[in-house]
Design an enzyme around this catalytic site. Structure first.
Site, PDB file in Angstrom:
ATOM      1  CG  MET A  22      -6.672  -7.228 -29.292  1.00  0.00           C
ATOM      2  SD  MET A  22      -5.505  -7.222 -30.639  1.00  0.00           S
ATOM      3  CE  MET A  22      -6.517  -7.832 -31.953  1.00  0.00           C
ATOM      4  CD  GLU A  27     -24.180  -9.585 -27.652  1.00  0.00           C
ATOM      5  OE1 GLU A  27     -24.542 -10.355 -26.744  1.00  0.00           O
ATOM      6  OE2 GLU A  27     -24.200  -8.338 -27.534  1.00  0.00           O
ATOM      7  N   GLY A  28     -19.338 -11.990 -28.503  1.00  0.00           N
ATOM      8  CA  GLY A  28     -18.328 -13.001 -28.142  1.00  0.00           C
ATOM      9  C   GLY A  28     -17.575 -12.575 -26.888  1.00  0.00           C
ATOM     10  CG  HIS A  29     -15.049  -9.197 -27.024  1.00  0.00           C
ATOM     11  ND1 HIS A  29     -15.394  -8.606 -28.214  1.00  0.00           N
ATOM     12  CD2 HIS A  29     -13.737  -9.551 -27.143  1.00  0.00           C
ATOM     13  CE1 HIS A  29     -14.334  -8.589 -29.017  1.00  0.00           C
ATOM     14  NE2 HIS A  29     -13.321  -9.159 -28.399  1.00  0.00           N
ATOM     15  CD  GLN A 138     -14.564 -24.141 -29.993  1.00  0.00           C
ATOM     16  OE1 GLN A 138     -15.395 -24.342 -29.101  1.00  0.00           O
ATOM     17  NE2 GLN A 138     -14.675 -24.657 -31.209  1.00  0.00           N
ATOM     18  CD  GLN A 143      -5.541 -15.535 -28.491  1.00  0.00           C
ATOM     19  OE1 GLN A 143      -5.028 -14.664 -29.169  1.00  0.00           O
ATOM     20  NE2 GLN A 143      -6.731 -15.374 -27.940  1.00  0.00           N
ATOM     21  CB  VAL A 166     -20.634 -15.775 -29.453  1.00  0.00           C
ATOM     22  CG1 VAL A 166     -21.997 -15.124 -29.660  1.00  0.00           C
ATOM     23  CG2 VAL A 166     -20.442 -16.166 -27.984  1.00  0.00           C
ATOM     24  CB  SER A 175     -14.594 -11.503 -36.133  1.00  0.00           C
ATOM     25  OG  SER A 175     -13.432 -10.737 -36.396  1.00  0.00           O
ATOM     26  CB  SER A 176     -13.193  -6.765 -33.633  1.00  0.00           C
ATOM     27  OG  SER A 176     -13.372  -7.212 -32.308  1.00  0.00           O
TER      28      SER A 176
HETATM   29  P1  AMP Z   1     -10.025 -10.068 -29.618  1.00  0.00           P
HETATM   30  O1  AMP Z   1     -10.553  -8.818 -28.997  1.00  0.00           O
HETATM   31  O2  AMP Z   1     -10.565 -10.339 -30.991  1.00  0.00           O
HETATM   32  O3  AMP Z   1      -8.539 -10.215 -29.508  1.00  0.00           O
HETATM   33  O4  AMP Z   1     -10.609 -11.240 -28.758  1.00  0.00           O
HETATM   34  C1  AMP Z   1     -10.505 -11.247 -27.352  1.00  0.00           C
HETATM   35  C2  AMP Z   1     -10.986 -12.565 -26.849  1.00  0.00           C
HETATM   36  O5  AMP Z   1     -12.337 -12.765 -27.253  1.00  0.00           O
HETATM   37  C3  AMP Z   1     -10.177 -13.745 -27.417  1.00  0.00           C
HETATM   38  O6  AMP Z   1      -9.972 -14.701 -26.390  1.00  0.00           O
HETATM   39  C4  AMP Z   1     -11.069 -14.260 -28.491  1.00  0.00           C
HETATM   40  O7  AMP Z   1     -10.884 -15.649 -28.744  1.00  0.00           O
HETATM   41  C5  AMP Z   1     -12.442 -14.010 -27.904  1.00  0.00           C
HETATM   42  N1  AMP Z   1     -13.445 -13.961 -28.961  1.00  0.00           N
HETATM   43  C6  AMP Z   1     -13.411 -13.219 -30.105  1.00  0.00           C
HETATM   44  N2  AMP Z   1     -14.482 -13.499 -30.873  1.00  0.00           N
HETATM   45  C7  AMP Z   1     -15.196 -14.442 -30.218  1.00  0.00           C
HETATM   46  C8  AMP Z   1     -16.410 -15.143 -30.504  1.00  0.00           C
HETATM   47  N3  AMP Z   1     -17.103 -14.945 -31.631  1.00  0.00           N
HETATM   48  N4  AMP Z   1     -16.849 -16.036 -29.592  1.00  0.00           N
HETATM   49  C9  AMP Z   1     -16.150 -16.268 -28.446  1.00  0.00           C
HETATM   50  N5  AMP Z   1     -15.015 -15.619 -28.118  1.00  0.00           N
HETATM   51  C10 AMP Z   1     -14.536 -14.740 -28.990  1.00  0.00           C
END
Ligand code: AMP
Length: 254
Positions: A22, A27-29, A138, A143, A166, A175-176
């Site tokens: 989204m 860094e997670g992305h 994870q 989800q 991450v 988290s965003s």
């Molecule tokens: P989002 O943009 O928040 O919908 O997340 C997009 C993808 O990135 C989803 O599969 C999330 O699970 C993953 N994601 C979000 N935050 C993290 C994180 N801290 N570590 C690993 N993956 C993440």
């Protein structure tokens, strides 16, 4: 890197890895992009704040958006195609077909309609991009369970890959939504990963997490069963921001 805004411009190719996001990338992305890049001939990322998966209008409106930064990060990680459609491209007038997973408990109960929005947009993305593999974090463990079941139940030819959460060095899962926390709220939010990490070692992890989250008023604390792994998951609200996190209790997420 190609930036595509309409479904018609999307091309399919063998060996594609898809990373749905989204936006407001962190860094997670980045870890998802790297995992995809490492085993795919072509990496497609989507940037789409999916209105259908928000159960609160205020959360949708406050959701951070920074496309310039996102495109830079995606480009730096070797993403080949970014699909960034406007909402009316994904949900045109007359849109009326939904994938409605029968998911109760945790986020399924706390956020009515959330997984319907997630499942519907992900199935659309799978059909549009036809990836061999799709990458998810994870961090959103439930989800992953929902999407694994979706591809099994509806015979979608895609492999779901899971990338470990991450975290910032102090343990807060990236988290965003973290950007919305004040310094004081962020400090309080640290109680979530700490409670989960210590509770995972206790004989009754749910009760132990509840006890140490005392004061953070969790929406839920639950054990999620992913088949190959069990996760201890919780959601809390800090100020107006809702945060989720989980830790591995047993097994291994493949
Ligand atoms: P989002 O943009 O928040 O919908 O997340 C997009 C993808 O990135 C989803 O599969 C999330 O699970 C993953 N994601 C979000 N935050 C993290 C994180 N801290 N570590 C690993 N993956 C993440």
């Amino acid at each position: 890197m190609k930036v595509v805004r309409t479904m018609g411009e999307l091309e399919t190719a063998p060996g594609t890895g898809l990373v749905p996001t989204m936006g407001a990338l962190h860094e997670g992305h980045r870890a998802l992009f790297r995992a995809a890049r490492a085993e795919s001939e072509r990496v497609v990322a989507s940037l789409f704040v999916n209105p259908a998966q928000f159960d609160e209008q205020a959360d949708l409106e406050a959701y951070p958006r920074d496309e310039e930064h996102d495109l830079q990060l995606a480009r730096a990680e070797g993403v080949d195609v970014v699909f960034a459609p406007p909402p009316e491209e994904m949900y045109p007038a007359g849109f009326a077909t939904w994938v409605d997973p029968q998911e109760t408990g945790a986020e399924g109960t706390a956020r009515p309609g959330h997984f319907r929005g997630v499942a519907t947009v992900c199935l659309k993305l799978f059909n549009l991009v036809r990836p061999e593999r799709a990458y998810f974090g994870q961090k959103d463990g439930q989800q992953v369970a929902v999407l694994r079941r979706l591809v099994r139940d509806l015979n979608v030819p895609v492999e779901i890959r899971v990338v470990p959460t991450v975290r910032d060095p102090d343990g807060l899962a990236l988290s965003s939504r973290n950007g919305r926390l004040s310094a004081e709220e962020r400090q309080r939010a640290l109680g979530l990963p700490r409670a989960l990490a210590s509770a995972a070692r206790e004989p009754n992890p749910v009760a132990a997490a509840r006890a140490s989250l005392n004061g953070l008023d969790p929406d839920y604390v639950e054990v999620l069963d992913l088949g190959d792994a069990k996760l201890l998951a919780a959601a809390i609200r800090v100020g107006s921001t809702r945060l989720i996190d989980n830790v591995l209790l047993e097994g291994e997420i493949q």
